[in-house]
Write a protein that holds these residues in place. Structure first.
Motif, PDB file in Angstrom:
ATOM      1  N   VAL A   3      35.167  46.888  36.961  1.00 32.62           N
ATOM      2  CA  VAL A   3      36.668  46.361  37.109  1.00 32.62           C
ATOM      3  C   VAL A   3      36.711  45.827  35.477  1.00 32.62           C
ATOM      4  O   VAL A   3      37.714  46.036  34.869  1.00 32.62           O
ATOM      5  N   GLU A   4      35.572  45.140  35.077  1.00 33.71           N
ATOM      6  CA  GLU A   4      35.750  44.334  33.743  1.00 33.71           C
ATOM      7  C   GLU A   4      35.871  45.160  32.575  1.00 33.71           C
ATOM      8  O   GLU A   4      36.553  44.900  31.475  1.00 33.71           O
ATOM      9  N   GLU A   5      35.495  46.607  32.768  1.00 37.96           N
ATOM     10  CA  GLU A   5      35.949  47.611  31.550  1.00 37.96           C
ATOM     11  C   GLU A   5      37.196  47.814  31.392  1.00 37.96           C
ATOM     12  O   GLU A   5      37.900  48.566  30.369  1.00 37.96           O
ATOM     13  N   ILE A   6      37.873  47.912  32.487  1.00 36.51           N
ATOM     14  CA  ILE A   6      39.431  48.349  32.225  1.00 36.51           C
ATOM     15  C   ILE A   6      40.491  47.211  32.701  1.00 36.51           C
ATOM     16  O   ILE A   6      41.629  47.344  32.295  1.00 36.51           O
ATOM     17  N   MET A   7      39.999  46.122  33.143  1.00 33.08           N
ATOM     18  CA  MET A   7      40.838  45.051  33.319  1.00 33.08           C
ATOM     19  C   MET A   7      41.605  44.409  31.971  1.00 33.08           C
ATOM     20  O   MET A   7      40.949  44.597  30.804  1.00 33.08           O
ATOM     21  N   LYS A   8      42.856  43.833  31.988  1.00 35.88           N
ATOM     22  CA  LYS A   8      43.405  43.316  30.847  1.00 35.88           C
ATOM     23  C   LYS A   8      43.150  41.678  31.183  1.00 35.88           C
ATOM     24  O   LYS A   8      43.329  41.237  32.197  1.00 35.88           O
ATOM     25  N   HIS A  86      36.595  41.092  41.985  1.00 38.86           N
ATOM     26  CA  HIS A  86      35.371  40.576  41.000  1.00 38.86           C
ATOM     27  C   HIS A  86      35.318  41.538  39.576  1.00 38.86           C
ATOM     28  O   HIS A  86      35.558  42.650  39.732  1.00 38.86           O
ATOM     29  N   PRO A  87      34.939  40.987  38.535  1.00 36.23           N
ATOM     30  CA  PRO A  87      34.932  41.914  37.236  1.00 36.23           C
ATOM     31  C   PRO A  87      33.703  43.077  37.553  1.00 36.23           C
ATOM     32  O   PRO A  87      33.795  44.064  36.977  1.00 36.23           O
ATOM     33  N   LEU A 106      45.993  43.862  41.461  1.00 38.66           N
ATOM     34  CA  LEU A 106      45.008  42.688  41.836  1.00 38.66           C
ATOM     35  C   LEU A 106      44.518  41.973  40.605  1.00 38.66           C
ATOM     36  O   LEU A 106      43.986  42.255  39.559  1.00 38.66           O
ATOM     37  N   PRO A 107      44.618  40.508  41.031  1.00 38.12           N
ATOM     38  CA  PRO A 107      44.005  39.625  40.120  1.00 38.12           C
ATOM     39  C   PRO A 107      42.662  39.702  39.983  1.00 38.12           C
ATOM     40  O   PRO A 107      41.831  39.907  41.295  1.00 38.12           O
ATOM     41  N   VAL A 115      40.375  35.623  35.569  1.00 37.59           N
ATOM     42  CA  VAL A 115      39.646  36.171  34.202  1.00 37.59           C
ATOM     43  C   VAL A 115      40.426  37.356  33.820  1.00 37.59           C
ATOM     44  O   VAL A 115      40.233  37.896  32.695  1.00 37.59           O
ATOM     45  N   GLY A 116      41.262  38.236  34.606  1.00 35.12           N
ATOM     46  CA  GLY A 116      41.955  39.204  34.242  1.00 35.12           C
ATOM     47  C   GLY A 116      42.849  40.025  35.353  1.00 35.12           C
ATOM     48  O   GLY A 116      43.093  39.089  36.279  1.00 35.12           O
TER      49      GLY A 116
END
Length: 216
Positions: A3-8, A86-87, A106-107, A115-116
């Motif tokens: 997720v951390e690779e594509i989240m804003k 989660h990231p 989704l936060p 965080v995103g």
């Protein structure tokens, strides 16, 4: 892919005491559809969507309706508790959460802190990248027995031809567990030679399956 690779990471947020009209203005100004609601510690306590605000807004056809409703706190219309991820969650697992809960946003939370954020649009864009459809090439689907080692066997046919594979997907063949479908995106605009190679190797093509055997 995580997720951390594509989240804003630059997330527009509000606090529960902010007004509904403020949320409406932010949605319009930033062209977004969701705003996470956080407390002083940046922990998520709710979420509000453009639909929530539309549902709360007075009707334009009713002059007698209380127009002061938009000045109420956003806490009066926000959704809570909030489903979060989660990231380090895998994107494909998050896609299942979107589907199961019929949500569009989704936060992303780590150690209790926002965080995103990830949206349906982010997932669709990621799917385009993972499937290689943003790269010019050809699409080939091969029906194969469902047994260990079959993927490298088929992939070797492409390697012998010197073709670069952009992506590979695997999915079941109808309701028959004895077979599966391998979907290849390859970087060539002329798939006829590899189609011939696959057929000569004894593989059944599901797509393209209407191209006659190329003549040598």
């Amino acid at each position: 892919m995580h997720v951390e690779e594509i989240m804003k990471q630059d997330v527009i947020t509000l606090q529960p005491t902010d007004s509904i009209v403020t949320a409406h203005q932010l949605l319009l100004a930033h062209r977004i559809r969701h705003i996470p609601i956080v407390d002083e510690d940046y922990s998520i306590v709710g979420i509000v969507s453009d639909r929530d605000i539309r549902d709360a807004s007075p009707s334009i056809f009713s002059a007698d309706e209380n127009q002061d409703i938009l000045n109420k706190n956003i806490a009066t219309i926000m959704k809570s508790p909030v489903i979060t991820v989660h990231p380090l969650d895998f994107v494909e697992e998050v896609a299942r959460i979107f589907y199961d809960h019929e949500i569009a946003c989704l936060p992303v939370v780590s150690n209790g802190v926002l965080v995103g954020i990830i949206t349906e649009k982010d997932l669709l864009y990621t799917l385009i990248q993972l499937t290689g459809t943003h790269i010019q090439g050809s699409h080939i689907e091969v029906k194969v027995p469902n047994r260990p080692g079959i993927l490298p066997e088929v992939a070797s046919v492409f390697g012998n031809r010197g073709l670069n594979i952009s992506s590979v997907l695997v999915y079941p063949y109808k309701n028959n567990p004895e077979y599966k479908i391998l979907v290849f995106r390859i970087q060539t605009m002329n798939p006829l030679p590899i189609i011939r190679d696959l057929r000569q190797a004894g593989y059944e093509l599901m797509w393209p399956n209407n191209i006659p055997e190329p003549k040598l």
